[in-house]
Design a protein around this motif. Structure first.
Motif, PDB file in Angstrom:
ATOM      1  N   VAL A 204       0.679  -1.218   0.066  1.00  0.00           N
ATOM      2  CA  VAL A 204      -0.083   0.195  -0.017  1.00  0.00           C
ATOM      3  C   VAL A 204       0.913   1.400   0.001  1.00  0.00           C
ATOM      4  O   VAL A 204       0.579   2.194  -0.806  1.00  0.00           O
ATOM      5  CB  VAL A 204      -1.008   0.021   1.332  1.00  0.00           C
ATOM      6  N   LEU A 205       1.886   1.303   0.870  1.00  0.00           N
ATOM      7  CA  LEU A 205       2.961   2.579   0.864  1.00  0.00           C
ATOM      8  C   LEU A 205       3.604   2.767  -0.521  1.00  0.00           C
ATOM      9  O   LEU A 205       3.814   3.620  -0.709  1.00  0.00           O
ATOM     10  CB  LEU A 205       3.721   2.549   2.017  1.00  0.00           C
ATOM     11  N   GLN A 206       4.044   1.214  -1.075  1.00  0.00           N
ATOM     12  CA  GLN A 206       4.681   1.578  -2.365  1.00  0.00           C
ATOM     13  C   GLN A 206       3.718   2.180  -3.330  1.00  0.00           C
ATOM     14  O   GLN A 206       4.331   2.931  -4.165  1.00  0.00           O
ATOM     15  CB  GLN A 206       4.935   0.274  -2.787  1.00  0.00           C
ATOM     16  N   ALA A 207       2.464   2.039  -3.386  1.00  0.00           N
ATOM     17  CA  ALA A 207       1.579   2.465  -4.235  1.00  0.00           C
ATOM     18  C   ALA A 207       1.633   3.910  -4.299  1.00  0.00           C
ATOM     19  O   ALA A 207       1.621   4.723  -5.504  1.00  0.00           O
ATOM     20  CB  ALA A 207       0.198   1.855  -3.976  1.00  0.00           C
ATOM     21  N   PHE A 208       1.606   4.469  -2.964  1.00  0.00           N
ATOM     22  CA  PHE A 208       1.769   6.103  -2.780  1.00  0.00           C
ATOM     23  C   PHE A 208       2.851   6.427  -3.258  1.00  0.00           C
ATOM     24  O   PHE A 208       2.896   7.605  -4.010  1.00  0.00           O
ATOM     25  CB  PHE A 208       1.546   6.124  -1.322  1.00  0.00           C
ATOM     26  N   THR A 209       4.068   5.713  -2.938  1.00  0.00           N
ATOM     27  CA  THR A 209       5.483   6.402  -3.220  1.00  0.00           C
ATOM     28  C   THR A 209       5.690   6.199  -4.826  1.00  0.00           C
ATOM     29  O   THR A 209       6.232   7.261  -5.147  1.00  0.00           O
ATOM     30  CB  THR A 209       6.451   5.587  -2.606  1.00  0.00           C
ATOM     31  N   LEU A 210       5.232   5.504  -5.492  1.00  0.00           N
ATOM     32  CA  LEU A 210       5.373   5.429  -6.774  1.00  0.00           C
ATOM     33  C   LEU A 210       4.728   6.393  -7.727  1.00  0.00           C
ATOM     34  O   LEU A 210       4.975   6.780  -8.701  1.00  0.00           O
ATOM     35  CB  LEU A 210       4.989   4.216  -7.371  1.00  0.00           C
ATOM     36  N   GLY A 211       3.692   7.207  -6.827  1.00  0.00           N
ATOM     37  CA  GLY A 211       3.131   8.426  -7.270  1.00  0.00           C
ATOM     38  C   GLY A 211       3.981   9.557  -7.575  1.00  0.00           C
ATOM     39  O   GLY A 211       3.989  10.435  -8.486  1.00  0.00           O
ATOM     40  N   ASP A 212       4.949   9.764  -6.707  1.00  0.00           N
ATOM     41  CA  ASP A 212       5.998  10.605  -6.649  1.00  0.00           C
ATOM     42  C   ASP A 212       7.518  10.346  -7.116  1.00  0.00           C
ATOM     43  O   ASP A 212       8.090  11.084  -7.634  1.00  0.00           O
ATOM     44  CB  ASP A 212       6.196  10.936  -5.043  1.00  0.00           C
ATOM     45  N   PHE A 213       7.515   8.834  -7.180  1.00  0.00           N
ATOM     46  CA  PHE A 213       8.873   8.561  -7.676  1.00  0.00           C
ATOM     47  C   PHE A 213       8.485   7.120  -8.790  1.00  0.00           C
ATOM     48  O   PHE A 213       8.477   6.110  -8.200  1.00  0.00           O
ATOM     49  CB  PHE A 213       9.777   7.710  -6.576  1.00  0.00           C
ATOM     50  N   PRO A 214       7.994   7.664 -10.068  1.00  0.00           N
ATOM     51  CA  PRO A 214       7.646   6.764 -10.999  1.00  0.00           C
ATOM     52  C   PRO A 214       8.585   5.850 -11.591  1.00  0.00           C
ATOM     53  O   PRO A 214       8.869   5.454 -12.820  1.00  0.00           O
ATOM     54  CB  PRO A 214       6.953   7.464 -11.697  1.00  0.00           C
ATOM     55  N   ALA A 215       9.530   5.137 -10.598  1.00  0.00           N
ATOM     56  CA  ALA A 215      10.464   4.420 -11.124  1.00  0.00           C
ATOM     57  C   ALA A 215      10.602   2.897 -10.339  1.00  0.00           C
ATOM     58  O   ALA A 215      11.434   2.916  -9.370  1.00  0.00           O
ATOM     59  CB  ALA A 215      11.801   5.076 -11.305  1.00  0.00           C
ATOM     60  N   PRO A 216       9.804   2.045 -10.553  1.00  0.00           N
ATOM     61  CA  PRO A 216       9.790   0.875  -9.421  1.00  0.00           C
ATOM     62  C   PRO A 216      11.114   0.197  -9.333  1.00  0.00           C
ATOM     63  O   PRO A 216      11.597  -0.312  -8.392  1.00  0.00           O
ATOM     64  CB  PRO A 216       8.828  -0.091 -10.052  1.00  0.00           C
ATOM     65  N   VAL A 217      11.958   0.106 -10.482  1.00  0.00           N
ATOM     66  CA  VAL A 217      13.108  -0.761 -10.529  1.00  0.00           C
ATOM     67  C   VAL A 217      14.303   0.141  -9.455  1.00  0.00           C
ATOM     68  O   VAL A 217      14.951  -0.315  -8.672  1.00  0.00           O
ATOM     69  CB  VAL A 217      13.949  -1.265 -11.827  1.00  0.00           C
ATOM     70  N   SER A 218      14.323   1.386  -9.597  1.00  0.00           N
ATOM     71  CA  SER A 218      15.220   2.511  -9.142  1.00  0.00           C
ATOM     72  C   SER A 218      14.706   2.521  -7.569  1.00  0.00           C
ATOM     73  O   SER A 218      15.667   2.365  -6.659  1.00  0.00           O
ATOM     74  CB  SER A 218      15.137   4.035  -9.535  1.00  0.00           C
ATOM     75  N   LEU A 219      13.339   2.421  -7.344  1.00  0.00           N
ATOM     76  CA  LEU A 219      13.023   2.615  -6.138  1.00  0.00           C
ATOM     77  C   LEU A 219      13.251   0.976  -5.301  1.00  0.00           C
ATOM     78  O   LEU A 219      13.676   1.272  -4.177  1.00  0.00           O
ATOM     79  CB  LEU A 219      11.458   2.582  -5.937  1.00  0.00           C
ATOM     80  N   CYS A 220      13.106   0.047  -6.011  1.00  0.00           N
ATOM     81  CA  CYS A 220      13.825  -1.237  -5.364  1.00  0.00           C
ATOM     82  C   CYS A 220      15.181  -1.135  -5.065  1.00  0.00           C
ATOM     83  O   CYS A 220      15.414  -1.735  -3.998  1.00  0.00           O
ATOM     84  CB  CYS A 220      13.358  -2.504  -6.069  1.00  0.00           C
ATOM     85  N   ALA A 221      16.012  -0.688  -5.889  1.00  0.00           N
ATOM     86  CA  ALA A 221      17.443  -0.539  -5.719  1.00  0.00           C
ATOM     87  C   ALA A 221      17.810   0.439  -4.558  1.00  0.00           C
ATOM     88  O   ALA A 221      18.467  -0.292  -3.570  1.00  0.00           O
ATOM     89  CB  ALA A 221      18.245  -0.119  -6.965  1.00  0.00           C
ATOM     90  N   ILE A 222      17.369   1.483  -4.540  1.00  0.00           N
ATOM     91  CA  ILE A 222      17.337   2.432  -3.275  1.00  0.00           C
ATOM     92  C   ILE A 222      16.969   1.552  -1.997  1.00  0.00           C
ATOM     93  O   ILE A 222      17.873   1.868  -1.075  1.00  0.00           O
ATOM     94  CB  ILE A 222      16.672   3.539  -3.456  1.00  0.00           C
ATOM     95  N   THR A 223      15.934   1.254  -2.011  1.00  0.00           N
ATOM     96  CA  THR A 223      15.225   0.484  -0.853  1.00  0.00           C
ATOM     97  C   THR A 223      16.106  -0.739  -0.218  1.00  0.00           C
ATOM     98  O   THR A 223      16.368  -0.734   0.786  1.00  0.00           O
ATOM     99  CB  THR A 223      13.782   0.176  -0.781  1.00  0.00           C
ATOM    100  N   SER A 224      16.881  -1.358  -1.475  1.00  0.00           N
ATOM    101  CA  SER A 224      17.566  -2.259  -1.050  1.00  0.00           C
ATOM    102  C   SER A 224      18.836  -1.950  -0.256  1.00  0.00           C
ATOM    103  O   SER A 224      19.352  -2.620   0.727  1.00  0.00           O
ATOM    104  CB  SER A 224      17.994  -3.392  -2.102  1.00  0.00           C
TER     105      SER A 224
END
Length: 352
Positions: A204-224
């Motif tokens: 649910v939080l990821q769905a919100f975050t992708l609205g401001d950061f529309p790059a799922p692979v990059s988001l996964c890399a950063i959070t990792s």
């Protein structure tokens, strides 16, 4: 016609293959922990490997959509995703597998769609009208998922003690054996339930975050990356040390496993992203019980683990509830008049 058939075969075969990989990874993780590896250590190495593998992909494909500046809100969301989705989620999941079994570890995540529905409903992201057929089915499916998970947890924790033969040799009929609860398995199931709750909240939080950061692979890399550092800090606070050597596993072996697992998981995530784009999350999610079946088979072959009838019944209840939720979710998007609009539409993938 032939092209469509090839795509269908690739789609189905690929999703089944992904579940095989996830099941095999759960069994391998259980084996690594049996050799003495700490769950937090595994999280650190696997998260760093994920970052190293995803970073070039994210840079090549998604750098054009990276935000020009990070707001405080986005930074806090990323920190929450890193701590919740990497440190807490993975460590709880690994501890749960270690205390129960890989098959239990792959079965529990099937609770996620029902919990996501409850969380979205709580925050008014999901509209529910109990006069609507699909809303009723989703509520019933969620209850079945929870009932199935509780049944699995309790039944897998039951053990029957054999009666004392010397004490009953003179009796006409021996007393019934005592039924005991395995405390370790109960704790392991609670770890897995907590992990699934973290998974659902993170989606649910990821769905919100992708609205401001529309790059799922990059988001996964950063959070990792952030998650690896947070996990290392957690291990230092908890154990007051950071181990770099183990009696049965070398650092080279652990690095090799992490890179292999990161590469394979990256391929699986990429395929899942393609499948989500092509067919939507509802159909993709329907293949998740295959991973549990594969895990049961792998656990039996490698460790000799078995599953009792009660746990199998709870598993069936959970899968039934899962398909109820997914069916209602899929029909909602196509309903005319009877369906309800939702922020979490069947065609909007929450995970890549």
């Amino acid at each position: 016609m032939e092209g469509g058939m090839v795509e269908d075969v690739s789609f189905i075969g690929g999703l089944i293959g992904v579940q095989f990989v996830y099941a095999g990874n759960a069994v391998l993780l259980s084996y690594l922990m049996s050799l003495g590896l700490n769950s937090l250590t595994i999280v650190i190495f696997s998260s760093l490997a994920t970052f190293l593998i995803l970073l070039p992909v994210a840079f090549y494909y998604e750098r054009s959509v990276w935000p020009m500046k990070f707001s405080l809100k986005l930074f806090i969301q990323i920190l929450l995703l890193s701590f919740g989705g990497v440190t807490l989620l993975q460590s709880l999941f690994l501890k749960g597998i270690n205390l129960t079994s890989p098959s239990m570890g792959t079965a529990m995540p099937n609770l996620a769609p029902g919990l996501i529905f409850v969380i979205a409903w709580t925050f008014r992201l999901e509209k529910v009208d109990l006069s609507c057929t699909y809303s009723k089915v989703k509520v019933i499916g969620t209850l079945l998922c929870v009932l199935g998970a509780l049944t699995m947890s309790i039944m897998s924790s039951l053990s029957i003690s054999a009666p004392n033969k010397e004490a009953t040799v003179q009796l006409v009929s021996s007393p019934p054996p005592d039924v005991l609860l395995d405390r370790q398995k109960i704790i392991g199931c609670l770890y897995l339930l907590a992990a699934v709750f973290m998974l659902s909240s993170n989606i649910v939080l990821q769905a919100f975050t992708l609205g401001d950061f529309p790059a799922p692979v990059s988001l996964c890399a950063i959070t990792s990356l952030f998650g690896a550092f947070m996990t290392a800090a957690t291990q230092l606070i908890q154990d007051h040390e950071f181990k770099t050597s183990w009696s049965l596993v070398s650092v080279k072996d652990l690095i090799a496993y992490s890179l292999l697992a990161g590469t394979v998981n990256g391929i699986c995530l990429s395929f899942n992203g393609w499948a989500l784009k092509k067919r939507g999350p509802v159909l993709v999610s329907m293949f998740s019980p295959i991973g549990t079946v594969c895990s049961v088979i792998f656990s039996y072959v490698t460790f000799g683990d078995t599953i009792n009838i009660g746990s199998f019944g709870g598993m069936i209840l959970m899968f039934t509830g899962l398909y109820f939720v997914l069916w209602a979710k899929g029909k909602e998007g196509y309903a005319n008049g009877d369906g309800l609009d939702s922020e979490f539409d069947a065609g909007k993938p929450l995970l890549v």
